[in-house]
Write an enzyme that holds these catalytic residues in place. Structure first.
Site, mmCIF file in Angstrom:
data_model
loop_
_atom_site.group_PDB
_atom_site.id
_atom_site.type_symbol
_atom_site.label_atom_id
_atom_site.label_comp_id
_atom_site.label_asym_id
_atom_site.label_seq_id
_atom_site.Cartn_x
_atom_site.Cartn_y
_atom_site.Cartn_z
ATOM 1 N N TRP A 57 0.822 -1.214 0.000
ATOM 2 C CA TRP A 57 0.000 0.000 0.000
ATOM 3 C C TRP A 57 0.855 1.263 0.000
ATOM 4 O O TRP A 57 0.519 2.239 -0.675
ATOM 5 C CB TRP A 57 -0.987 -0.003 1.161
ATOM 6 C CG TRP A 57 -2.096 -0.995 0.957
ATOM 7 C CD1 TRP A 57 -2.382 -2.080 1.737
ATOM 8 C CD2 TRP A 57 -3.073 -1.005 -0.104
ATOM 9 N NE1 TRP A 57 -3.467 -2.759 1.214
ATOM 10 C CE2 TRP A 57 -3.910 -2.126 0.104
ATOM 11 C CE3 TRP A 57 -3.322 -0.186 -1.208
ATOM 12 C CZ2 TRP A 57 -4.980 -2.440 -0.760
ATOM 13 C CZ3 TRP A 57 -4.376 -0.496 -2.052
ATOM 14 C CH2 TRP A 57 -5.183 -1.612 -1.826
ATOM 15 N N ASP B 9 -1.364 6.486 6.351
ATOM 16 C CA ASP B 9 -2.473 5.651 5.886
ATOM 17 C C ASP B 9 -2.740 4.619 6.981
ATOM 18 O O ASP B 9 -1.961 3.684 7.172
ATOM 19 C CB ASP B 9 -2.084 4.967 4.572
ATOM 20 C CG ASP B 9 -3.151 3.977 4.087
ATOM 21 O OD1 ASP B 9 -4.180 3.812 4.773
ATOM 22 O OD2 ASP B 9 -2.932 3.377 3.018
ATOM 23 N N LYS C 154 -12.233 -1.550 6.624
ATOM 24 C CA LYS C 154 -11.445 -2.557 7.339
ATOM 25 C C LYS C 154 -11.865 -2.587 8.807
ATOM 26 O O LYS C 154 -12.178 -3.631 9.340
ATOM 27 C CB LYS C 154 -9.935 -2.284 7.251
ATOM 28 C CG LYS C 154 -9.354 -1.959 5.875
ATOM 29 C CD LYS C 154 -9.672 -2.942 4.810
ATOM 30 C CE LYS C 154 -9.258 -2.646 3.389
ATOM 31 N NZ LYS C 154 -7.999 -2.069 3.083
HETATM 32 C C1 LIG Z 1 -7.624 -1.374 1.772
HETATM 33 C C2 LIG Z 1 -6.490 -0.426 1.848
HETATM 34 C C3 LIG Z 1 -6.349 0.632 0.932
HETATM 35 C C4 LIG Z 1 -7.266 0.820 -0.257
HETATM 36 O O1 LIG Z 1 -8.488 1.304 0.119
HETATM 37 P P1 LIG Z 1 -9.623 1.656 -0.980
HETATM 38 O O2 LIG Z 1 -10.687 2.249 -0.101
HETATM 39 O O3 LIG Z 1 -10.008 0.386 -1.641
HETATM 40 O O4 LIG Z 1 -9.040 2.643 -1.921
HETATM 41 C C5 LIG Z 1 -5.296 1.504 1.111
HETATM 42 N N1 LIG Z 1 -4.420 1.356 2.124
HETATM 43 C C6 LIG Z 1 -4.519 0.336 3.004
HETATM 44 C C7 LIG Z 1 -3.517 0.219 4.102
HETATM 45 C C8 LIG Z 1 -5.555 -0.584 2.898
HETATM 46 O O5 LIG Z 1 -5.645 -1.592 3.778
#
Ligand SMILES: *Cc1c(COP(=O)(O)O)cnc(C)c1O
Length: 361
Positions: free
Chosen positions: A103, A173, A197
């Site tokens: 990511w 993030d 998540k």
């Molecule tokens: C799932 C995830 C993303 C992507 O998220 P979207 O909402 O599908 O764009 C980005 N960073 C991390 C750490 C993730 O777990």
């Protein structure tokens, strides 16, 4: 009701049963409203109250200081990969990226399209199985910001504490570990997380941003990509994802009232993760964890079988027990058990029991 599986999905992922039940009970008619949350205006006082309460709950849970804005934005975390540099990276400056897995690598690739970026650390050589020591991060003290992903969902490596980036604003993030423990928000310039998540369904991303950083957003940015539009318009420059925000509201209420706050959530998350890591470590090498022990994630437990020929049987037999979505991401292989906040201890215990039995047999 049909029996619910033990859901180890990496996202969208398991939600607290009581949250689903409340949403189900109130779906047709929100108490005091006489209509569904799906049917009312985002400008209604009822929705504005839900939005305000969601923000207030997040502020309570994370003790968010008053000089931070809480924004609700669509487009998922991947849109933030673009919005961060668009808003925070002026021409003539560069941003530092600490690349610890899939990511943060993807965030780096997007930022490269927007401006000048530096790679302050790259864990690719060890297949992203660890996090950098402080001495391995080559920070530029003049960087516009330093970027991390606190929990790499695919590799299962997680920062237990923020790296020290000095006076450079830290951008994080936190998509897959948001609200899993108390945090000192004042250490961050921006912390963001898509909801699907750990905080709700897909469709909304929470962006917590220090107010002074809003001054960097140029008026020339498209309105919908400008943090200032969301800050000025109470997250409603247009119609927000009302149902997703409503569910985040229910999840934050669950954390406050049923779990008892993020310190308690953290304790439970540590106990859950320990069950699986103990099953891996006591298997005499039958299971091999992907992440180095000191970087292991409390949210995504990644492992393989030493004998890869048995992996298919592991999936078949675990699924027969209702232990679902354990297949790892193709870039890592093996298995991944995502054990977010809403995964109950008993669900993790049943996987740990299965792992021991399977190894023995
Ligand atoms: C799932 C995830 C993303 C992507 O998220 P979207 O909402 O599908 O764009 C980005 N960073 C991390 C750490 C993730 O777990």
């Amino acid at each position: 009701m049909e029996k619910r599986i033990v859901n180890f999905s990496s996202g969208p992922a398991v939600l607290p049963l009581s949250v689903l039940q409340e949403a189900q009970r109130d779906l047709v008619c929100l108490p005091g409203v006489g209509a569904s949350i799906l049917e009312i205006s985002h400008r209604s006082k009822e929705f504005e109250a839900i939005l305000a309460q969601t923000e207030a709950n997040l502020r309570t849970l994370l003790a968010i200081p008053s000089n931070y804005k809480v924004l609700f934005i669509q487009g998922g975390s991947r849109l933030q990969f673009t919005m961060i540099p668009k808003n925070l990276l002026p021409a003539g400056q560069s941003a530092d990226y600490i690349v610890t897995g899939s990511w943060s690598k993807m965030a780096l690739d997007e930022a490269q399209r927007e401006g000048t970026v530096r790679v302050a650390y790259n864990g690719k050589a060890t297949n992203f199985d660890r996090l950098p020591e402080a001495s391995q991060i080559e920070l530029d003290p003049n960087a516009a910001y330093a970027y991390i992903c606190s929990n790499e969902t695919i590799q299962g490596v997680q920062f237990a504490a923020e790296p020290n980036v000095g006076n450079v604003p830290l951008v994080c993030d936190s998509s897959s570990d948001f609200l899993h423990r108390p945090l000192d928000i004042s250490k961050y310039g921006v912390l963001y997380a898509c909801a699907q998540k750990n905080a709700g369904p897909s469709g909304v991303t929470v962006v917590i941003i220090r107010e002074d950083l809003l001054n960097r957003s140029s008026d020339n940015l498209p309105t919908m990509l400008n943090y200032q539009s969301y800050a000025k318009e109470n997250s409603m420059p247009n119609t927000p994802p009302t149902f997703a925000i409503y569910l985040v509201n229910l999840v934050t209420k669950w954390l406050l009232n049923e779990v008892g706050g993020l310190a308690k959530m953290h304790d439970l998350n540590r106990r859950k993760a320990k069950l699986l890591y103990d099953a891996i470590d006591s298997s005499n090498g039958f299971y091999r964890g992907h992440a180095q022990p000191n970087c292991r994630s409390l949210m995504n437990v990644t492992f393989r079988l030493a004998d890869e020929a048995l992996e298919k049987e592991f999936i078949t037999k675990s699924e027969a027990r209702g232990l679902m979505s354990l297949k790892g991401h193709r870039s890592v292989g093996g298995f991944r058990a995502s054990i977010y906040n809403a995964m109950p201890l008993e669900g993790v215990q049943s996987l740990a029991d299965f792992m021991r039995e399977f190894a023995k047999r």
